[in-house]
Motif scaffolding. Structure first.
Motif, PDB file in Angstrom:
ATOM      1  N   ALA A   1      26.607-109.082  52.347  1.00 31.53           N
ATOM      2  CA  ALA A   1      26.698-110.396  52.927  1.00 31.53           C
ATOM      3  C   ALA A   1      28.256-110.785  52.628  1.00 31.53           C
ATOM      4  CB  ALA A   1      25.662-111.255  51.811  1.00 31.53           C
ATOM      5  N   ILE A   2      28.657-110.446  51.467  1.00 29.32           N
ATOM      6  CA  ILE A   2      30.118-110.876  51.215  1.00 29.32           C
ATOM      7  C   ILE A   2      31.002-110.115  51.904  1.00 29.32           C
ATOM      8  CG2 ILE A   2      31.632-111.472  49.330  1.00 29.32           C
ATOM      9  CD1 ILE A   2      29.298-111.432  47.407  1.00 29.32           C
ATOM     10  N   GLY A   3      30.697-109.226  52.419  1.00 27.81           N
ATOM     11  CA  GLY A   3      31.872-108.190  52.824  1.00 27.81           C
ATOM     12  C   GLY A   3      32.622-107.419  51.929  1.00 27.81           C
ATOM     13  N   VAL A   4      32.057-106.942  50.936  1.00 27.50           N
ATOM     14  CA  VAL A   4      32.928-106.202  50.035  1.00 27.50           C
ATOM     15  C   VAL A   4      31.819-105.058  49.660  1.00 27.50           C
ATOM     16  CG1 VAL A   4      34.189-107.984  48.969  1.00 27.50           C
ATOM     17  CG2 VAL A   4      31.946-107.250  47.913  1.00 27.50           C
ATOM     18  N   ARG A   5      32.423-103.846  48.965  1.00 24.41           N
ATOM     19  CA  ARG A   5      31.842-102.711  48.680  1.00 24.41           C
ATOM     20  C   ARG A   5      30.912-102.895  47.406  1.00 24.41           C
ATOM     21  NH1 ARG A   5      37.037 -99.108  48.003  1.00 24.41           N
ATOM     22  NH2 ARG A   5      36.107 -99.076  46.163  1.00 24.41           N
ATOM     23  N   LEU A   6      29.772-102.022  47.236  1.00 25.34           N
ATOM     24  CA  LEU A   6      29.084-102.113  46.246  1.00 25.34           C
ATOM     25  C   LEU A   6      29.680-101.942  44.855  1.00 25.34           C
ATOM     26  CD1 LEU A   6      25.664-102.051  45.220  1.00 25.34           C
ATOM     27  CD2 LEU A   6      26.027 -99.669  45.767  1.00 25.34           C
ATOM     28  N   ASP A   7      30.630-101.163  44.751  1.00 31.85           N
ATOM     29  CA  ASP A   7      31.007-101.004  43.577  1.00 31.85           C
ATOM     30  C   ASP A   7      32.059-102.163  43.005  1.00 31.85           C
ATOM     31  OD1 ASP A   7      32.977-100.272  45.511  1.00 31.85           O
ATOM     32  OD2 ASP A   7      34.109 -98.777  44.004  1.00 31.85           O
ATOM     33  N   THR A   8      32.615-102.972  44.103  1.00 32.42           N
ATOM     34  CA  THR A   8      33.271-104.086  43.941  1.00 32.42           C
ATOM     35  C   THR A   8      32.453-105.216  43.118  1.00 32.42           C
ATOM     36  OG1 THR A   8      34.841-103.751  45.813  1.00 32.42           O
ATOM     37  CG2 THR A   8      34.582-106.045  44.994  1.00 32.42           C
ATOM     38  N   VAL A   9      31.403-105.467  43.580  1.00 35.41           N
ATOM     39  CA  VAL A   9      30.405-106.423  42.975  1.00 35.41           C
ATOM     40  C   VAL A   9      30.058-105.813  41.564  1.00 35.41           C
ATOM     41  CG1 VAL A   9      28.472-107.575  43.009  1.00 35.41           C
ATOM     42  CG2 VAL A   9      29.602-107.195  45.122  1.00 35.41           C
ATOM     43  N   TYR A  10      29.707-104.529  41.309  1.00 35.21           N
ATOM     44  CA  TYR A  10      29.464-104.310  40.148  1.00 35.21           C
ATOM     45  C   TYR A  10      30.846-104.391  38.983  1.00 35.21           C
ATOM     46  CZ  TYR A  10      24.995-101.647  41.106  1.00 35.21           C
ATOM     47  OH  TYR A  10      23.836-101.377  41.530  1.00 35.21           O
ATOM     48  N   GLY A  11      31.739-104.003  39.678  1.00 41.15           N
ATOM     49  CA  GLY A  11      33.221-104.114  38.802  1.00 41.15           C
ATOM     50  C   GLY A  11      33.380-105.963  38.364  1.00 41.15           C
ATOM     51  N   TRP A  12      33.005-106.707  39.435  1.00 37.51           N
ATOM     52  CA  TRP A  12      33.167-108.023  38.999  1.00 37.51           C
ATOM     53  C   TRP A  12      32.100-108.372  37.814  1.00 37.51           C
ATOM     54  CZ3 TRP A  12      32.007-110.097  44.388  1.00 37.51           C
ATOM     55  CH2 TRP A  12      33.190-109.911  45.464  1.00 37.51           C
ATOM     56  N   GLU A  13      30.945-108.115  38.189  1.00 32.58           N
ATOM     57  CA  GLU A  13      29.884-108.137  37.048  1.00 32.58           C
ATOM     58  C   GLU A  13      30.109-107.639  35.769  1.00 32.58           C
ATOM     59  OE1 GLU A  13      26.151-108.908  40.283  1.00 32.58           O
ATOM     60  OE2 GLU A  13      26.373-107.078  38.859  1.00 32.58           O
ATOM     61  N   ALA A  14      30.731-106.457  35.780  1.00 32.80           N
ATOM     62  CA  ALA A  14      30.973-105.890  34.468  1.00 32.80           C
ATOM     63  C   ALA A  14      32.365-106.325  33.806  1.00 32.80           C
ATOM     64  CB  ALA A  14      31.135-104.220  34.714  1.00 32.80           C
TER      65      ALA A  14
ATOM     66  N   ILE B   1      17.350-108.575  42.974  1.00 32.68           N
ATOM     67  CA  ILE B   1      18.118-108.548  44.271  1.00 32.68           C
ATOM     68  C   ILE B   1      19.148-107.283  44.077  1.00 32.68           C
ATOM     69  CG2 ILE B   1      19.849-109.467  45.761  1.00 32.68           C
ATOM     70  CD1 ILE B   1      18.647-112.199  45.037  1.00 32.68           C
ATOM     71  N   PRO B   2      18.896-106.232  44.776  1.00 34.02           N
ATOM     72  CA  PRO B   2      19.707-105.156  44.554  1.00 34.02           C
ATOM     73  C   PRO B   2      21.045-105.591  44.996  1.00 34.02           C
ATOM     74  CG  PRO B   2      18.138-104.525  46.312  1.00 34.02           C
ATOM     75  CD  PRO B   2      17.829-106.115  46.055  1.00 34.02           C
ATOM     76  N   CYS B   3      22.014-104.916  44.190  1.00 36.86           N
ATOM     77  CA  CYS B   3      23.660-105.413  44.344  1.00 36.86           C
ATOM     78  C   CYS B   3      24.106-104.967  45.697  1.00 36.86           C
ATOM     79  CB  CYS B   3      24.394-104.593  43.355  1.00 36.86           C
ATOM     80  SG  CYS B   3      25.998-105.151  43.021  1.00 36.86           S
ATOM     81  N   ARG B   4      23.312-104.140  46.431  1.00 34.21           N
ATOM     82  CA  ARG B   4      23.950-103.746  47.987  1.00 34.21           C
ATOM     83  C   ARG B   4      23.948-105.021  48.739  1.00 34.21           C
ATOM     84  NH1 ARG B   4      19.221-103.003  50.475  1.00 34.21           N
ATOM     85  NH2 ARG B   4      17.540-101.999  49.327  1.00 34.21           N
ATOM     86  N   ILE B   5      23.014-105.912  48.605  1.00 34.66           N
ATOM     87  CA  ILE B   5      22.630-106.967  49.314  1.00 34.66           C
ATOM     88  C   ILE B   5      23.632-107.992  49.421  1.00 34.66           C
ATOM     89  CG2 ILE B   5      20.987-108.891  50.146  1.00 34.66           C
ATOM     90  CD1 ILE B   5      18.862-106.869  49.222  1.00 34.66           C
ATOM     91  N   PRO B   6      23.796-108.388  48.319  1.00 36.46           N
ATOM     92  CA  PRO B   6      25.109-109.468  48.270  1.00 36.46           C
ATOM     93  C   PRO B   6      26.382-109.035  48.605  1.00 36.46           C
ATOM     94  CG  PRO B   6      24.485-109.210  45.829  1.00 36.46           C
ATOM     95  CD  PRO B   6      23.224-108.464  46.824  1.00 36.46           C
ATOM     96  N   ALA B   7      26.747-107.569  48.237  1.00 37.25           N
ATOM     97  CA  ALA B   7      27.833-106.918  48.569  1.00 37.25           C
ATOM     98  C   ALA B   7      28.098-106.827  50.347  1.00 37.25           C
ATOM     99  CB  ALA B   7      27.788-105.540  48.228  1.00 37.25           C
TER     100      ALA B   7
ATOM    101  N   LEU C   1      21.876-113.937  37.425  1.00 38.60           N
ATOM    102  CA  LEU C   1      20.884-114.580  38.507  1.00 38.60           C
ATOM    103  C   LEU C   1      20.529-113.592  39.651  1.00 38.60           C
ATOM    104  CD1 LEU C   1      23.309-117.816  39.243  1.00 38.60           C
ATOM    105  CD2 LEU C   1      20.989-117.737  38.079  1.00 38.60           C
ATOM    106  N   ARG C   2      21.560-112.430  39.860  1.00 33.90           N
ATOM    107  CA  ARG C   2      20.860-111.675  41.015  1.00 33.90           C
ATOM    108  C   ARG C   2      19.875-110.806  40.180  1.00 33.90           C
ATOM    109  NH1 ARG C   2      21.892-106.435  41.276  1.00 33.90           N
ATOM    110  NH2 ARG C   2      23.645-106.522  39.564  1.00 33.90           N
ATOM    111  N   THR C   3      20.038-110.380  39.218  1.00 32.17           N
ATOM    112  CA  THR C   3      19.022-109.234  38.619  1.00 32.17           C
ATOM    113  C   THR C   3      17.850-109.940  38.233  1.00 32.17           C
ATOM    114  OG1 THR C   3      20.068-109.385  36.271  1.00 32.17           O
ATOM    115  CG2 THR C   3      20.892-107.536  37.820  1.00 32.17           C
TER     116      THR C   3
END
Length: 157
Positions: free
Chosen positions: A30-43, A22-28, A16-18
């Protein structure tokens, strides 16, 4: 024969984000987590907490719901304090659910206790993977739907 596996909730949110560019850094942020954390969830490298994944879904104007027999039971975050009630409604004892989850006898009860004791602001809470597996073994589905969508059987607010 090629079998496709269903995608995980974090992978669906990543799609949905892609799809929305929407670049991954924006929801990261907004949620208050690191960029690589969101990438880790998505992967699929690690599971987000229920609070983080519901915040991610809300950022994308979606919600995560618990469904049984095509009827919405509740939003996932609201299911946390009700895990024992949902298990009992499915006709399962804590022992029976623990056996289905291949856990020690008290495994399901411990998750129920921790989920019930969790409160907003008291940490991130249980992981999506553990709560989703618990609910699926009890016969529920966990789905991502647009925030404005009502699911069949959902009570009006």
């Amino acid at each position: 024969m090629i079998t496709t596996l269903p995608i995980s909730i974090p992978q669906r949110l990543g799609q949905l984000r892609t799809d929305r560019d929407i670049p991954c850094r924006i929801p990261a942020a907004a949620i208050g987590v690191r960029l690589d954390t969101v990438y880790g969830w998505e992967a699929g490298l690690h599971s987000p907490s229920v609070t983080d994944v519901t915040a991610y879904a809300a950022f994308l104007h979606h919600r995560i719901v618990v469904v049984r027999a095509e009827r919405t039971v509740c939003d996932l975050l609201n299911a946390l304090p009700r895990l024992g009630e949902l298990r009992a409604a499915a006709g399962l004892t804590g022992f029976a659910l623990s056996r289905r989850l291949c856990l020690t006898t008290c495994g399901a009860s411990l998750l129920e206790y921790r989920a019930r004791a969790w409160r907003p602001g008291s940490g991130r809470g249980p992981t999506l993977a553990s709560v989703q597996r618990y609910l699926e073994v009890a016969g529920y589905e966990v789905l991502v739907i647009p925030a404005q969508t009502a699911v069949a059987g959902e009570a009006a607010a």
